[in-house]
Design a protein around this motif. Structure first.
Motif, PDB file in Angstrom:
ATOM      1  N   GLU A  11      20.350  31.554  26.351  1.00  0.00           N
ATOM      2  CA  GLU A  11      19.676  32.711  26.937  1.00  0.00           C
ATOM      3  C   GLU A  11      18.335  32.253  27.481  1.00  0.00           C
ATOM      4  N   LEU A  77      22.841  28.750  14.387  1.00  0.00           N
ATOM      5  CA  LEU A  77      21.689  27.898  14.660  1.00  0.00           C
ATOM      6  C   LEU A  77      21.081  28.336  15.987  1.00  0.00           C
ATOM      7  N   ASP A  78      19.818  28.770  15.945  1.00  0.00           N
ATOM      8  CA  ASP A  78      19.091  29.153  17.160  1.00  0.00           C
ATOM      9  C   ASP A  78      17.970  28.160  17.376  1.00  0.00           C
ATOM     10  N   ILE A  79      17.894  27.619  18.573  1.00  0.00           N
ATOM     11  CA  ILE A  79      16.793  26.711  18.884  1.00  0.00           C
ATOM     12  C   ILE A  79      16.182  27.164  20.193  1.00  0.00           C
ATOM     13  N   GLY A  80      14.860  27.263  20.242  1.00  0.00           N
ATOM     14  CA  GLY A  80      14.240  27.680  21.490  1.00  0.00           C
ATOM     15  C   GLY A  80      12.826  27.175  21.607  1.00  0.00           C
ATOM     16  N   ARG A  81      12.381  27.006  22.814  1.00  0.00           N
ATOM     17  CA  ARG A  81      10.994  26.646  23.072  1.00  0.00           C
ATOM     18  C   ARG A  81      10.204  27.937  23.235  1.00  0.00           C
ATOM     19  N   SER A  82       9.094  28.060  22.525  1.00  0.00           N
ATOM     20  CA  SER A  82       8.382  29.339  22.502  1.00  0.00           C
ATOM     21  C   SER A  82       7.845  29.716  23.881  1.00  0.00           C
ATOM     22  N   GLU A  83       7.353  28.734  24.608  1.00  0.00           N
ATOM     23  CA  GLU A  83       6.767  29.053  25.906  1.00  0.00           C
ATOM     24  C   GLU A  83       7.830  29.401  26.940  1.00  0.00           C
ATOM     25  N   ARG A  89      21.897  29.165  21.177  1.00  0.00           N
ATOM     26  CA  ARG A  89      22.464  29.663  19.923  1.00  0.00           C
ATOM     27  C   ARG A  89      23.844  29.063  19.728  1.00  0.00           C
TER      28      ARG A  89
ATOM     29  N   PRO B  54       6.506  28.224  15.717  1.00  0.00           N
ATOM     30  CA  PRO B  54       5.426  27.321  16.108  1.00  0.00           C
ATOM     31  C   PRO B  54       4.083  28.038  16.012  1.00  0.00           C
ATOM     32  N   PRO B  59       2.484  25.051  23.236  1.00  0.00           N
ATOM     33  CA  PRO B  59       3.503  25.089  24.292  1.00  0.00           C
ATOM     34  C   PRO B  59       4.728  24.244  23.973  1.00  0.00           C
ATOM     35  N   GLY B  61       5.963  23.862  20.973  1.00  0.00           N
ATOM     36  CA  GLY B  61       6.562  24.241  19.697  1.00  0.00           C
ATOM     37  C   GLY B  61       7.992  24.711  19.863  1.00  0.00           C
ATOM     38  N   ASP B  62       8.814  24.344  18.922  1.00  0.00           N
ATOM     39  CA  ASP B  62      10.201  24.789  18.916  1.00  0.00           C
ATOM     40  C   ASP B  62      10.347  25.920  17.922  1.00  0.00           C
ATOM     41  N   ARG B  63      11.094  26.908  18.357  1.00  0.00           N
ATOM     42  CA  ARG B  63      11.391  28.032  17.468  1.00  0.00           C
ATOM     43  C   ARG B  63      12.801  27.815  16.943  1.00  0.00           C
ATOM     44  N   VAL B  64      12.937  27.751  15.637  1.00  0.00           N
ATOM     45  CA  VAL B  64      14.249  27.465  15.051  1.00  0.00           C
ATOM     46  C   VAL B  64      14.618  28.590  14.103  1.00  0.00           C
ATOM     47  N   ASN B  65      15.863  29.007  14.185  1.00  0.00           N
ATOM     48  CA  ASN B  65      16.382  30.043  13.300  1.00  0.00           C
ATOM     49  C   ASN B  65      17.745  29.576  12.820  1.00  0.00           C
ATOM     50  N   VAL B  66      17.838  29.268  11.547  1.00  0.00           N
ATOM     51  CA  VAL B  66      19.104  28.753  11.009  1.00  0.00           C
ATOM     52  C   VAL B  66      19.613  29.729   9.964  1.00  0.00           C
TER      53      VAL B  66
END
Lengths: 93, 137
Positions: A11, A77-83, A89, B54, B59, B61-66
């Motif tokens: 997404e 597992l969700d991985i994303g860059r905040s910016e 997913r 993060p 900028p 930073g990785d956002r991780v949700n497991v």
């Protein structure tokens, strides 16, 4: 219940959501066939290694693999860059 | 669909809340009023969640949700109990050399089970940067 599909969703703000299903059931079929082929070898190794204490753990681990596969359902597992706001997913269901 | 769920989805559509926040709110409104903490209902927690956020303004930073099914955690821990005794001694000596005072012989999956059940909400801030949240739901 063993997971039958692995969903990969990407997404990104401003872009169309991308989703791709991976048929895990095909993987399990292949894995099941492989485990069945290995069963006589595992049993033989278990018997041979029993006096040294390795037989029982080997057999337990072999049969426990099935339980491990069954417990994978619901893994997310969700991985994303905040910016960037992009999220990848991966879901097993 | 209940009114609360509709409102949460509307807020998500208006981007007033993030996907993670919407998920938690939906889980919270789905629980019965006397369910108590979000971690365990009458049937006990089913998933172990690990959230990595993060630092604000980072900028890169990785956002991780497991979300890991607790059955998978239990199955993985069972593998540790299959390790033969002679290997455990080797593992213990290696861990001691690395400065980790952990004894595999005293490892008990039931203790970890109790820890998981009573794990409410644990937030760890790493070096003032990322925040790591671990909880069961």
């Amino acid at each position: 219940m063993i997971p039958l599909w692995l969903w990969i969703r990407v997404e990104e703000p401003g872009k169309k959501r991308f989703a791709m299903p991976v048929p895990l059931f095909l993987v399990w079929l292949l894995l099941g066939a492989l485990l069945l082929l290995l069963l006589p070898l595992v049993l033989l190794c278990g018997l041979l290694l029993w006096p040294w204490g390795w037989g029982k753990p080997l057999l337990q681990m072999y049969f426990h693999v099935f339980g491990l596969i069954g417990a994978l359902s619901g893994l997310t597992l969700d991985i994303g860059r905040s910016e960037q706001g992009k999220i990848t997913r991966i879901v097993m269901k | 669909m209940s009114e609360e769920k509709r409102k949460i989805l509307e807020m998500l559509a208006d981007k007033k809340i993030s996907v993670d926040e919407a998920e938690r709110l939906l889980a919270a409104v789905s629980e019965p009023p006397e369910g108590g903490a979000a971690t365990a209902g009458a049937r006990g927690p089913k998933y172990l969640r690990v959230l990595v956020e993060p630092a604000p303004g980072d900028p890169d930073g990785d956002r991780v949700n497991v979300r890991v099914p607790l059955n998978l955690v239990r199955a993985g821990l069972k593998f540790a109990s299959f390790i033969p005794a002679q290997v455990r001694d080797k593992v213990n000596s290696e861990l001691k050399e690395k400065g980790v005072p952990f004894d595999m012989n005293h490892f008990n999956p039931q203790d970890v089970e109790a820890l998981l059940v009573h794990l409410n909400d644990l937030t760890v801030e790493v070096d003032g940067k990322e925040k790591v949240r671990v909880f069961c739901e």
